[in-house]
Design a protein around this motif. Structure first.
Motif, PDB file in Angstrom:
ATOM      1  N   ALA A  31     -10.300   6.201 -23.579  1.00 43.22           N
ATOM      2  CA  ALA A  31     -11.390   5.444 -22.970  1.00 43.22           C
ATOM      3  C   ALA A  31     -11.786   4.216 -23.785  1.00 43.22           C
ATOM      4  N   ARG A  32     -11.930   4.355 -25.084  1.00 43.60           N
ATOM      5  CA  ARG A  32     -12.298   3.237 -25.941  1.00 43.60           C
ATOM      6  C   ARG A  32     -11.050   2.551 -26.451  1.00 43.60           C
ATOM      7  N   ALA A  33     -11.224   1.289 -26.860  1.00 45.07           N
ATOM      8  CA  ALA A  33     -10.067   0.516 -27.324  1.00 45.07           C
ATOM      9  C   ALA A  33      -9.410   1.149 -28.528  1.00 45.07           C
ATOM     10  N   ASP A  34     -10.206   1.821 -29.366  1.00 41.94           N
ATOM     11  CA  ASP A  34      -9.635   2.409 -30.578  1.00 41.94           C
ATOM     12  C   ASP A  34      -9.420   3.916 -30.452  1.00 41.94           C
ATOM     13  N   ASP A  35      -9.595   4.487 -29.261  1.00 46.49           N
ATOM     14  CA  ASP A  35      -9.357   5.904 -29.032  1.00 46.49           C
ATOM     15  C   ASP A  35      -7.959   6.100 -28.467  1.00 46.49           C
ATOM     16  N   VAL A  36      -7.201   7.012 -29.053  1.00 43.71           N
ATOM     17  CA  VAL A  36      -5.836   7.267 -28.604  1.00 43.71           C
ATOM     18  C   VAL A  36      -5.606   8.762 -28.485  1.00 43.71           C
ATOM     19  N   ARG A 273      -2.111  -5.965 -44.506  1.00 46.66           N
ATOM     20  CA  ARG A 273      -2.125  -5.465 -43.131  1.00 46.66           C
ATOM     21  C   ARG A 273      -2.319  -3.950 -43.170  1.00 46.66           C
ATOM     22  N   THR A 274      -3.307  -3.439 -42.409  1.00 47.33           N
ATOM     23  CA  THR A 274      -3.739  -2.051 -42.572  1.00 47.33           C
ATOM     24  C   THR A 274      -3.870  -1.337 -41.232  1.00 47.33           C
ATOM     25  N   LEU A 275      -3.345  -0.127 -41.177  1.00 48.27           N
ATOM     26  CA  LEU A 275      -3.543   0.768 -40.045  1.00 48.27           C
ATOM     27  C   LEU A 275      -4.450   1.906 -40.495  1.00 48.27           C
ATOM     28  N   ILE A 276      -5.513   2.158 -39.743  1.00 50.33           N
ATOM     29  CA  ILE A 276      -6.460   3.231 -40.044  1.00 50.33           C
ATOM     30  C   ILE A 276      -6.352   4.278 -38.942  1.00 50.33           C
ATOM     31  N   ILE A 277      -6.098   5.522 -39.331  1.00 50.78           N
ATOM     32  CA  ILE A 277      -5.954   6.615 -38.373  1.00 50.78           C
ATOM     33  C   ILE A 277      -6.920   7.726 -38.756  1.00 50.78           C
ATOM     34  N   ALA A 278      -7.681   8.193 -37.777  1.00 50.48           N
ATOM     35  CA  ALA A 278      -8.646   9.264 -38.046  1.00 50.48           C
ATOM     36  C   ALA A 278      -8.665  10.237 -36.893  1.00 50.48           C
ATOM     37  N   VAL A 284     -13.913  17.159 -42.364  1.00 44.26           N
ATOM     38  CA  VAL A 284     -13.879  16.873 -43.800  1.00 44.26           C
ATOM     39  C   VAL A 284     -14.419  15.476 -44.070  1.00 44.26           C
ATOM     40  N   LEU A 285     -13.811  14.461 -43.469  1.00 50.55           N
ATOM     41  CA  LEU A 285     -14.273  13.081 -43.587  1.00 50.55           C
ATOM     42  C   LEU A 285     -14.459  12.529 -42.173  1.00 50.55           C
ATOM     43  N   ALA A 286     -15.689  12.366 -41.761  1.00 53.03           N
ATOM     44  CA  ALA A 286     -16.016  12.001 -40.389  1.00 53.03           C
ATOM     45  C   ALA A 286     -15.352  10.697 -39.975  1.00 53.03           C
ATOM     46  N   ASP A 287     -15.054  10.569 -38.675  1.00 51.19           N
ATOM     47  CA  ASP A 287     -14.378   9.366 -38.196  1.00 51.19           C
ATOM     48  C   ASP A 287     -15.240   8.108 -38.320  1.00 51.19           C
ATOM     49  N   SER A 288     -16.526   8.273 -38.592  1.00 46.87           N
ATOM     50  CA  SER A 288     -17.358   7.099 -38.874  1.00 46.87           C
ATOM     51  C   SER A 288     -16.858   6.360 -40.112  1.00 46.87           C
ATOM     52  N   ASN A 289     -16.203   7.060 -41.014  1.00 49.12           N
ATOM     53  CA  ASN A 289     -15.606   6.408 -42.182  1.00 49.12           C
ATOM     54  C   ASN A 289     -14.491   5.455 -41.762  1.00 49.12           C
ATOM     55  N   ALA A 290     -13.693   5.867 -40.788  1.00 45.66           N
ATOM     56  CA  ALA A 290     -12.618   5.003 -40.298  1.00 45.66           C
ATOM     57  C   ALA A 290     -13.193   3.748 -39.641  1.00 45.66           C
ATOM     58  N   ARG A 291     -14.265   3.901 -38.909  1.00 43.06           N
ATOM     59  CA  ARG A 291     -14.884   2.734 -38.264  1.00 43.06           C
ATOM     60  C   ARG A 291     -15.461   1.779 -39.316  1.00 43.06           C
ATOM     61  N   GLN A 292     -16.003   2.341 -40.382  1.00 41.91           N
ATOM     62  CA  GLN A 292     -16.498   1.498 -41.468  1.00 41.91           C
ATOM     63  C   GLN A 292     -15.345   0.765 -42.155  1.00 41.91           C
ATOM     64  N   LEU A 293     -14.220   1.442 -42.350  1.00 43.35           N
ATOM     65  CA  LEU A 293     -13.053   0.790 -42.928  1.00 43.35           C
ATOM     66  C   LEU A 293     -12.591  -0.375 -42.062  1.00 43.35           C
ATOM     67  N   GLU A 294     -12.605  -0.177 -40.750  1.00 41.31           N
ATOM     68  CA  GLU A 294     -12.200  -1.261 -39.851  1.00 41.31           C
ATOM     69  C   GLU A 294     -13.126  -2.464 -39.992  1.00 41.31           C
ATOM     70  N   ARG A 295     -14.410  -2.199 -40.201  1.00 38.07           N
ATOM     71  CA  ARG A 295     -15.359  -3.312 -40.373  1.00 38.07           C
ATOM     72  C   ARG A 295     -15.121  -4.045 -41.696  1.00 38.07           C
ATOM     73  N   ILE A 296     -14.686  -3.322 -42.711  1.00 40.11           N
ATOM     74  CA  ILE A 296     -14.536  -3.907 -44.044  1.00 40.11           C
ATOM     75  C   ILE A 296     -13.237  -4.689 -44.196  1.00 40.11           C
ATOM     76  N   ILE A 297     -12.128  -4.114 -43.753  1.00 42.49           N
ATOM     77  CA  ILE A 297     -10.805  -4.689 -44.031  1.00 42.49           C
ATOM     78  C   ILE A 297     -10.439  -5.714 -42.966  1.00 42.49           C
ATOM     79  N   ARG A 299      -7.641  -7.299 -41.927  1.00 45.66           N
ATOM     80  CA  ARG A 299      -6.434  -7.156 -41.104  1.00 45.66           C
ATOM     81  C   ARG A 299      -6.196  -5.695 -40.743  1.00 45.66           C
ATOM     82  N   ALA A 300      -7.243  -5.066 -40.191  1.00 44.12           N
ATOM     83  CA  ALA A 300      -7.184  -3.628 -39.918  1.00 44.12           C
ATOM     84  C   ALA A 300      -7.075  -3.348 -38.430  1.00 44.12           C
ATOM     85  N   THR A 301      -6.276  -2.333 -38.104  1.00 43.82           N
ATOM     86  CA  THR A 301      -6.187  -1.763 -36.771  1.00 43.82           C
ATOM     87  C   THR A 301      -6.643  -0.315 -36.852  1.00 43.82           C
ATOM     88  N   LEU A 302      -7.502   0.104 -35.908  1.00 38.90           N
ATOM     89  CA  LEU A 302      -8.081   1.445 -35.956  1.00 38.90           C
ATOM     90  C   LEU A 302      -7.612   2.286 -34.784  1.00 38.90           C
TER      91      LEU A 302
END
Length: 330
Positions: A31-36, A273-278, A284-297, A299-302
């Motif tokens: 449904a979301r652009a970063d949901d797979v 160039r970075t790929l973030i997968i959550a 253990v580590l909530a997917d909100s961490n992945a979204r924060q990584l996407e905001r920080i980096i 050249r990131a794809t989430l």
């Protein structure tokens, strides 16, 4: 962040049928652009190659600045360095995940300091180390094996080490894949004390408790039957139990990571160039961490994977490996 291997009462061979391989789902958006979605869980001994069945694949050591570092390498293609997580040896990667990656890459895995074959020798590792020092060990593997510039993938705490490596030795890192991990700094969501306690536990009930935090509730039963059997198990390699001192040091390294505002600021200008997968169901580590990584980096794809927990490579070994391989090869 798996545990040391232990025997299981039985392995249910019917949990993966040949038809499951024929019906492997394509990595498709939700449904979301970063949901797979990665499709159906691929649990239990797949009918495909695993490198630890090859007697030529052995665990060796390379000399690092702080002592020997245990590693294994296999496959053919551009080098891909994998960095594992908390209390994990190189034997706790999923063997089928590694085998799929090795079809198109030379895969290099290694033991973090104080773990497995990267044993502490004469106190040279020092009493106190963090992500930077563990990233130096990863850099020593790259240099010692004369790999040049490599693609790097890190899982969980290994993703934190990988981020530090990309900051400190960016000339060695061609791309970065961050799996089920967290950014540095106070905006991250750290492990809860309860989860930390489970992951550090041992004894009769530890295995069931650890499985329950690594996997979504709907797959825990099947994952528990297959986890140990699907681990990378090369000849003549037995991952030694991780000492309490090393586990405590890794905990301290993560605590410092979650307070490292300087590393968070540095990542904002990272050219890698970075790929973030959550996993959407990571306890253990909530997917909100992945979204924060996407905001920080920059050249990131989430990708947030539906019906996935912390140990994604055990739930979806083939499709996850293919997706990482496609990203690395772009």
């Amino acid at each position: 962040m798996p545990m040391k291997p232990m025997p299981l009462a039985s392995v249910v061979s019917s949990c993966v049928l040949a038809a499951a391989l024929a019906a492997l789902a394509v990595f498709t958006p939700s449904a979301r652009a970063d949901d797979v979605s990665l499709g159906q869980n691929q649990l239990c001994g797949l009918n495909t190659a695993r490198p630890d069945r090859n007697p030529a694949v052995q665990v060796k050591t390379v000399q690092g600045r702080n002592g020997p570092i245990g590693y294994a390498r296999f496959g053919r293609g551009a080098p891909l360095l994998l960095i594992t997580g908390y209390r994990a040896t190189l034997g706790e990667w999923n063997a089928y995940f590694l085998g799929e990656l090795a079809k198109h890459h030379e895969v290099i895995i290694f033991d973090n300091r104080g773990v497995g074959r990267s044993a502490i020798v004469d106190g040279r590792f020092g009493p106190d180390y963090g992500m930077r020092e563990m990233a130096e060990d990863a850099a020593d593997v790259i240099a010692g094996l004369r790999l040049g510039r490599v693609d790097v993938a890190g899982w969980s705490m290994g993703g934190m080490i990988a981020q530090q490596l990309a900051l400190d030795a960016r000339e060695k890192v061609a791309s970065l894949t961050l799996i089920a991990t967290a950014p540095p700094g106070p905006d991250a969501v750290p492990l809860t004390p309860q989860v930390q306690h489970v992951l550090a536990s041992s004894g009769r009930d530890a295995f069931a408790q650890i499985m329950a935090v690594l996997f979504p509730a709907n797959v825990v039963a099947d994952a528990s039957k297959c986890f140990v059997g699907d681990m990378f198990a090369p000849r003549d390699y037995t991952g030694r139990p991780v000492s309490d001192a090393v586990a405590a040091q890794q905990n301290q390294a993560m605590t410092r990571w979650f307070a490292d505002s300087a590393a968070a600021a540095a990542l904002r200008s990272s050219p890698v160039r970075t790929l973030i997968i959550a996993g959407a169901n990571d306890d253990v580590l909530a997917d909100s961490n992945a979204r924060q990584l996407e905001r920080i980096i920059p050249r990131a794809t989430l990708d947030i994977v539906s019906d996935a927990g912390h140990a994604l490579m055990y739930q979806y070994p083939i499709e996850l490996a293919r997706h990482i391989g496609a990203f690395v090869s772009r």
